[in-house]
Every structure is written in structure tokens, then in C-alpha cells.
Design a protein around this motif. Structure first.
Motif, mmCIF file in Angstrom:
data_model
loop_
_atom_site.group_PDB
_atom_site.id
_atom_site.type_symbol
_atom_site.label_atom_id
_atom_site.label_comp_id
_atom_site.label_asym_id
_atom_site.label_seq_id
_atom_site.Cartn_x
_atom_site.Cartn_y
_atom_site.Cartn_z
ATOM 1 N N LEU A 403 0.806 -1.223 0.000
ATOM 2 C CA LEU A 403 0.000 0.000 0.000
ATOM 3 C C LEU A 403 0.835 1.266 0.000
ATOM 4 O O LEU A 403 0.331 2.351 -0.313
ATOM 5 N N ALA A 404 2.103 1.153 0.348
ATOM 6 C CA ALA A 404 2.917 2.336 0.638
ATOM 7 C C ALA A 404 3.056 3.306 -0.531
ATOM 8 O O ALA A 404 3.307 4.495 -0.321
ATOM 9 N N SER A 405 2.882 2.844 -1.758
ATOM 10 C CA SER A 405 3.067 3.744 -2.907
ATOM 11 C C SER A 405 1.833 4.584 -3.214
ATOM 12 O O SER A 405 1.875 5.438 -4.107
ATOM 13 N N ALA A 406 0.731 4.373 -2.497
ATOM 14 C CA ALA A 406 -0.460 5.195 -2.699
ATOM 15 C C ALA A 406 -0.235 6.583 -2.105
ATOM 16 O O ALA A 406 0.684 6.810 -1.313
ATOM 17 N N ASP A 407 -1.097 7.511 -2.464
ATOM 18 C CA ASP A 407 -1.005 8.871 -1.934
ATOM 19 C C ASP A 407 -1.887 9.079 -0.707
ATOM 20 O O ASP A 407 -1.649 10.005 0.074
ATOM 21 N N ALA A 408 -2.903 8.251 -0.541
ATOM 22 C CA ALA A 408 -3.785 8.381 0.618
ATOM 23 C C ALA A 408 -4.496 7.060 0.859
ATOM 24 O O ALA A 408 -4.853 6.349 -0.080
ATOM 25 N N GLY A 409 -4.693 6.738 2.137
ATOM 26 C CA GLY A 409 -5.482 5.577 2.528
ATOM 27 C C GLY A 409 -6.852 6.038 2.993
ATOM 28 O O GLY A 409 -6.956 6.957 3.822
ATOM 29 N N VAL A 410 -7.902 5.429 2.459
ATOM 30 C CA VAL A 410 -9.270 5.884 2.726
ATOM 31 C C VAL A 410 -10.016 4.873 3.596
ATOM 32 O O VAL A 410 -9.962 3.661 3.348
ATOM 33 N N ILE A 411 -10.718 5.388 4.614
ATOM 34 C CA ILE A 411 -11.636 4.576 5.429
ATOM 35 C C ILE A 411 -12.968 5.321 5.446
ATOM 36 O O ILE A 411 -13.193 6.197 6.282
ATOM 37 N N PRO A 412 -13.872 4.998 4.496
ATOM 38 C CA PRO A 412 -15.097 5.788 4.346
ATOM 39 C C PRO A 412 -16.330 5.173 5.013
ATOM 40 O O PRO A 412 -17.455 5.381 4.567
ATOM 41 N N ILE A 413 -16.140 4.405 6.092
ATOM 42 C CA ILE A 413 -17.241 3.622 6.654
ATOM 43 C C ILE A 413 -18.358 4.497 7.207
ATOM 44 O O ILE A 413 -18.140 5.635 7.619
ATOM 45 N N HIS A 414 -19.560 3.920 7.224
ATOM 46 C CA HIS A 414 -20.758 4.623 7.667
ATOM 47 C C HIS A 414 -20.892 4.554 9.182
ATOM 48 O O HIS A 414 -20.197 3.798 9.852
ATOM 49 N N HIS A 415 -21.831 5.314 9.693
ATOM 50 C CA HIS A 415 -22.080 5.336 11.145
ATOM 51 C C HIS A 415 -22.936 4.141 11.556
ATOM 52 O O HIS A 415 -24.161 4.149 11.403
ATOM 53 N N TRP A 416 -22.265 3.118 12.052
ATOM 54 C CA TRP A 416 -22.910 1.983 12.713
ATOM 55 C C TRP A 416 -22.241 1.856 14.078
ATOM 56 O O TRP A 416 -21.037 2.155 14.203
ATOM 57 N N ALA A 433 2.207 1.974 6.635
ATOM 58 C CA ALA A 433 2.567 2.331 5.260
ATOM 59 C C ALA A 433 2.825 3.829 5.122
ATOM 60 O O ALA A 433 3.162 4.301 4.038
ATOM 61 N N ARG A 434 2.646 4.565 6.245
ATOM 62 C CA ARG A 434 2.863 6.012 6.303
ATOM 63 C C ARG A 434 1.996 6.763 5.287
ATOM 64 O O ARG A 434 2.440 7.718 4.640
ATOM 65 N N LEU A 435 0.739 6.320 5.187
ATOM 66 C CA LEU A 435 -0.194 6.961 4.271
ATOM 67 C C LEU A 435 -0.951 8.076 4.976
ATOM 68 O O LEU A 435 -1.387 7.922 6.122
ATOM 69 N N PRO A 436 -1.141 9.208 4.330
ATOM 70 C CA PRO A 436 -2.094 10.195 4.835
ATOM 71 C C PRO A 436 -3.501 9.591 4.827
ATOM 72 O O PRO A 436 -3.852 8.838 3.913
ATOM 73 N N PHE A 437 -4.298 9.912 5.842
ATOM 74 C CA PHE A 437 -5.633 9.339 5.981
ATOM 75 C C PHE A 437 -6.699 10.250 5.395
ATOM 76 O O PHE A 437 -6.613 11.481 5.502
ATOM 77 N N VAL A 438 -7.734 9.622 4.840
ATOM 78 C CA VAL A 438 -9.007 10.270 4.580
ATOM 79 C C VAL A 438 -10.035 9.365 5.226
ATOM 80 O O VAL A 438 -10.315 8.266 4.729
ATOM 81 N N VAL A 439 -10.576 9.773 6.368
ATOM 82 C CA VAL A 439 -11.427 8.890 7.172
ATOM 83 C C VAL A 439 -12.743 9.589 7.489
ATOM 84 O O VAL A 439 -12.780 10.802 7.713
ATOM 85 N N SER A 440 -13.823 8.820 7.494
ATOM 86 C CA SER A 440 -15.121 9.383 7.854
ATOM 87 C C SER A 440 -15.146 9.698 9.348
ATOM 88 O O SER A 440 -14.305 9.226 10.117
ATOM 89 N N ASP A 441 -16.125 10.474 9.766
ATOM 90 C CA ASP A 441 -16.159 10.964 11.140
ATOM 91 C C ASP A 441 -16.761 9.980 12.129
ATOM 92 O O ASP A 441 -17.515 10.362 13.037
ATOM 93 N N VAL A 442 -16.433 8.676 11.962
ATOM 94 C CA VAL A 442 -16.781 7.713 13.011
ATOM 95 C C VAL A 442 -15.911 8.031 14.224
ATOM 96 O O VAL A 442 -14.764 8.477 14.088
ATOM 97 N N LYS A 443 -16.427 7.806 15.408
ATOM 98 C CA LYS A 443 -15.857 8.423 16.601
ATOM 99 C C LYS A 443 -14.385 8.091 16.855
ATOM 100 O O LYS A 443 -13.533 8.988 16.902
#
Length: 527
Positions: A403-416, A433-443
């Protein structure tokens, strides 16, 4: 030079025998693979039992741990009433099974045959032949309508049995819960017995000192094996590894009784656990409260390996960008893990028209699943299919460098509820992998990313806010990657640290001790 096999009877000392249980095919479940390997490396005699995806049993080694996949027949996946005719509720419906489809097809075949015979009579100029076909053609039309009505009734009955929303269905569900309590799963979802009947005798034959049951469906299997051993005078300890808060999951089986049954099943057998482990502090507190656990569950995070074996290191790691067919300067966001609607992957596809030039990679267990096919079809509709890449899993020890060669790791999960309470496996994999995160606002994950500055948090299911977060990360990825160097975040987020916690649990419940295991015959070469 001669070969000496005299070591065949040699004994090696182990700290005890552990049988690990999981209700999947092991491949793709990095947690159980790491548990088995690290426990075996720590001196335990480990056998990991899983569920074969085929009718054939399979076996292999993970380090010094033995993996065995068992065939699990599923005749009880249908409830008793689904095998019976509903004489009172739907008297015209056919009995469950293939009969309705057969009768419908049989009518089609009969009418097709009569039509061909009519054509043949016309070619022969036989008015008598046509006349003789009139009665059977009339009867076939009547019978086809009758069969069609019964098939329609059968289909409607099957749907009602799936929905279970009639007053009678709600009454019977409540009746079993009222009269049987937590034992009601036996009526509400008897398919849980299929696991027991496949695993039970195998566990007994292995005579473990400790059973490590992964998640709720294996909890009951392990508890009953413990009870049978005690009845025969053997002490067996049970460690329950709770991966999720069961009441808070989105049920992956749509049957209305399924979730109710699983919760009852878990409640019935949680009392037999000698120790409980889980994946977060929040979940540990929730489990202790729900099941009355006196000793707070130990937290074993789903962290990746900091070090891998020389054999694993020698395996070439696939190149993520090469598999996507893109160069090093092309913006690439990646999602790695389980694929399901509640995981929110659709937002990554929907956003592509607003993120020109950005590519998306999904690394999933089943690249051709229905859900993946739906996302692919949507990408085609949006005209962005050339920027969507769906790839299979790599071995768990290759995930981080892959995964390390990606520019961002995404966790877009819904509120459950279950999504709010833990740092999930991919969180630690992205971090290593030292990826910048894009994550949904799960707590839990949203709070952690906001606190550390590893990435950007967006409002779950909000495409516009997701686009904002991705654009922010891609504009200055170095700012987010530098966090990993400055704060030492990764020191405790390793499996080696977590394996020590798990090993301490095993040692505590067993009180130390050793046992001997016959060594596998090893040929020695002597001069």
C-alpha cells in the motif's frame, strides 16, 4: 553417507496445546494468521481450525502452526418451517423445494410440444390432426394458468418466510425468546449447529489445553468443547477473542431472526470464557458491562508485523501502481479491506468526476463480488471506469509495503455502532505504510486522526466533504506523512507488542506448565 531417521521418536517440549477456531477460510484474516504464527513461535503447540470454502478439507503451515480447514455441511441453514408446506397460510403453494420450478417448466415444455405438433399437422395439411390437438391445447392453457397461480403463491410464501413480518411470525419469535431465553437461537437460527457438528469432534480429538475462539460464532463451539472435556475429567481453558460488538453490527444476513439469534447465542456461552480479548478499550468496557465480565477484557490491537520472517521477506511484493497501470506521479487513493455497502466504498467512485486525474484502488478479498460489480457498473455510468482498479488481497505480511506507494489511505465507513468503537486493522496498516488518511467521522478513528494530524476527517456519506478531504491531502501529503516521524506513533502499533499481551493471557489462564509433543520425523545425514 547414510540417512539416520532415529530421531523419529524424539520429543520436544511445548508450553501447551492451543486450538484456535475461526469461522472463515483463514486466508484474508490477518488477525488469526498472526495469532497462530506468534503463539507457535512463543512455544505453544498451535492448531488453527477454519472453514473450508469447498467440500474438501485443506491443511498447511503458518510458521510452526498447523492450519486445517474443515468441510462444514449446511443442511440446517433453513429453519424447520421452511421444509414444510403452509397448508393453512398458503394452501395452494407447492411444498418447499424444486417442485414449483419443475411444474412451471413442465407446463412450458408441454405447450411447446403441442405447438410444434400443430405446425407439423399444418405442413401435412391434416385438418383431423389439428382437430385432435384442440382438447389437449385447451387443457394445457388451463393447467398452465393453474400451475402459474400455485407458483405465484409459492413465491409469495417464500418471500413472507424471508421477511417474517406477519403477526404470526412476530408472535412465534417472541414466544421462543420468552420460553427459551438465550437458548432460543436453537429455534431462531439452527444453522449455528452446523459449525458445532463440523468442528466439535475434531476439537475433542486434538485434546487442547486451551481453546482460542475467534468471534461470536466460534464462542459456542469452544464452550461446548470445554464442557465435554470437563465431563471426561480434562481441564480446558477458553479464551474468547471478541472482534466486534455484536448488537452494534449491521447484520450480514437479512433474515429478521438472524441477529436476534446470534445475540442470544453469544449471551448463552460468554459465561464459559476464562478470559476475553478484544480490539479496543471502548469495546472491552462494553463487553464487560453486557456480559458481566469481572476481569476487564485485554486489548489486542489489529496491528501489523514490524518484522517478518526471512522466507516472507524473500517473496517479491507486487507493485500497486504497476497493477493499476499508472506512474509514480498519478494521484492514487486506496481502500484495503472488507467490501460491503456499509463500508462506504461507493463515495470513492461517486467522487471521481470531481477529482480529475485521481485514481482509486480497491484491494478486496473478492474482486468479482456483486458489490464490486455494482461499483464497476457505476464507474462506467460516470465515465470514470479507466480510473477505478479492483485488486485481490496480498498476503498479510505484504500489505504495508504493497500500500505504501499510494497517496492516501481511505476509510469511508458509515455510522454503525460497531464502526464507532475501534481502530480497525486497516487503520494500523495504513499507518505503518505512512499513508495520509481520509477517514469518515466515526468516533474512535475520526478522533484519533484529528488528534494526531495523520490526515483529514470528512462527514460520512457526504461526497462534497469527501472531495474536500481528498483535495487537502493530495495538496500537501508530506505534512501528513511527517506526523509518523515526529510523534513516534508506530512504536506500540505493532503485532509484536500485541503478541506479548496475548501470550500473557494464555500464560495466566493456564498457569504456565509444559507438555511434550512428539517431533515430526526428521532425517539426519551422517557420514
Amino acid at each position: 553417507m547414510a540417512v539416520d531417521s532415529s530421531v523419529a521418536g524424539a520429543q520436544r517440549t511445548t508450553r501447551g496445546k492451543i486450538v484456535m477456531l475461526v469461522d472463515n477460510g483463514v486466508n484474508g484474516d490477518s488477525r488469526v494468521q498472526k495469532e497462530a504464527r506468534s503463539a507457535a513461535a512463543a512455544g505453544w503447540d498451535v492448531v488453527l481450525l477454519g472453514k473450508s470454502p469447498t467440500k474438501r478439507e485443506q491443511s498447511w503451515q503458518i510458521g510452526d502452526a498447523e492450519v486445517r480447514l474443515l468441510h462444514v455441511p449446511t443442511p440446517m441453514h433453513r429453519r424447520r418451517h421452511e421444509y414444510r408446506r403452509a397448508v393453512l397460510r398458503s394452501p395452494l403453494a407447492y411444498k418447499p423445494g424444486p417442485l414449483a420450478a419443475y411444474r412451471k417448466q413442465r407446463m412450458k415444455a408441454w405447450r411447446t410440444e403441442l405447438n410444434i405438433r400443430l405446425i407439423q399437422a399444418g405442413r401435412q395439411g391434416s385438418a383431423l390432426g389439428k382437430l385432435k390437438l384442440m382438447p389437449p391445447r385447451f387443457v394445457s392453457r388451463v393447467m398452465s394458468k393453474w400451475v402459474g397461480l400455485r407458483v405465484k403463491q409459492t413465491t409469495a410464501l417464500e418471500q413472507r418466510r424471508k421477511d417474517m413480518q406477519s403477526p404470526l411470525d412476530r408472535f412465534t419469535t417472541a414466544f421462543w425468546l420468552r420460553t427459551m431465553g438465550d437458548r432460543a437461537w436453537r429455534r431462531l437460527d439452527p444453522a449455528l449447529w452446523d459449525m458445532e457438528l463440523a468442528y466439535g469432534k475434531v476439537i475433542d480429538s486434538l485434546e487442547p489445553d486451551l481453546i482460542h475462539a475467534n468471534d461470536f460464532r466460534m464462542l459456542g463451539v469452544g464452550a461446548r468443547a470445554k464442557l465435554r472435556a470437563e465431563a471426561r475429567g480434562r481441564s480446558v481453558k477458553l479464551v474468547w477473542d471478541a472482534h466486534e460488538f455484536l448488537p452494534g453490527i449491521k447484520p450480514w444476513n437479512s433474515h429478521p431472526r438472524w441477529h436476534i439469534a446470534q445475540c442470544a447465542y453469544e449471551r448463552e456461552f460468554s459465561q464459559y470464557a476464562d478470559a476475553v480479548t478484544t480490539v479496543s478499550e471502548t469495546l472491552a468496557e462494553m463487553l464487560a458491562e453486557r456480559h458481566g465480565i469481572k476481569t476487564k477484557p485485554e486489548v489486542v490491537l489489529n496491528a501489523p508485523d514490524a518484522e517478518i520472517s526471512p522466507e516472507q521477506a524473500a517473496e517479491p511484493v507486487p507493485d500497486l501502481r504497476e497493477l493499476c497501470g499508472i506512474g509514480p506521479d498519478v494521484p492514487l487513493t486506496v481502500y484495503s479491506g472488507a467490501a460491503a455497502p456499509q463500508r462506504g466504498l461507493d463515495i470513492m467512485v461517486e467522487s471521481l468526476p470531481q477529482l480529475p486525474g485521481t485514481h482509486v484502488a480497491f484491494v478486496v478479498l473478492r474482486p468479482t463480488s456483486d458489490y464490486m460489480n455494482q461499483l464497476t457498473a457505476r464507474a462506467v455510468e460516470l465515465g470514470v471506469s479507466d480510473r477505478l482498479h479492483i485488486l485481490p488481497y496480498v498476503p498479510h505480511y505484504q500489505v504495508v509495503p504493497f500500500l505504501a506507494s499510494a497517496d492516501a489511505g481511505v476509510i469511508p465507513i458509515h455510522h454503525w455502532p460497531n464502526h464507532e468503537i475501534a481502530l480497525i486493522t486497516k487503520f494500523f496498516e495504513y499507518s505503518h505504510a505512512r499513508l495520509p488518511f481520509v477517514v469518515s467521522d466515526v468516533k474512535t478513528m475520526g478522533d484519533m486522526v484529528a488528534q494526531t494530524g495523520q490526515g483529514e476527517v470528512f462527514t460520512a456519506e457526504d461526497v462534497a466533504d469527501y472531495v474536500r478531504a481528498v483535495e487537502a491531502v493530495l495538496a500537501d501529503p508530506k505534512k501528513y506523512r511527517d506526523v509518523y516521524d515526529s510523534q513516534g506513533l508506530l512504536d506500540e502499533w505493532t503485532w509484536e507488542a500485541q503478541a506479548e499481551v496475548l501470550d500473557a493471557v494464555y500464560t495466566r489462564v493456564l498457569g504456565g506448565g509444559t507438555r511434550s509433543k512428539a517431533a515430526v520425523p526428521v532425517a539426519q545425514v551422517v557420514a
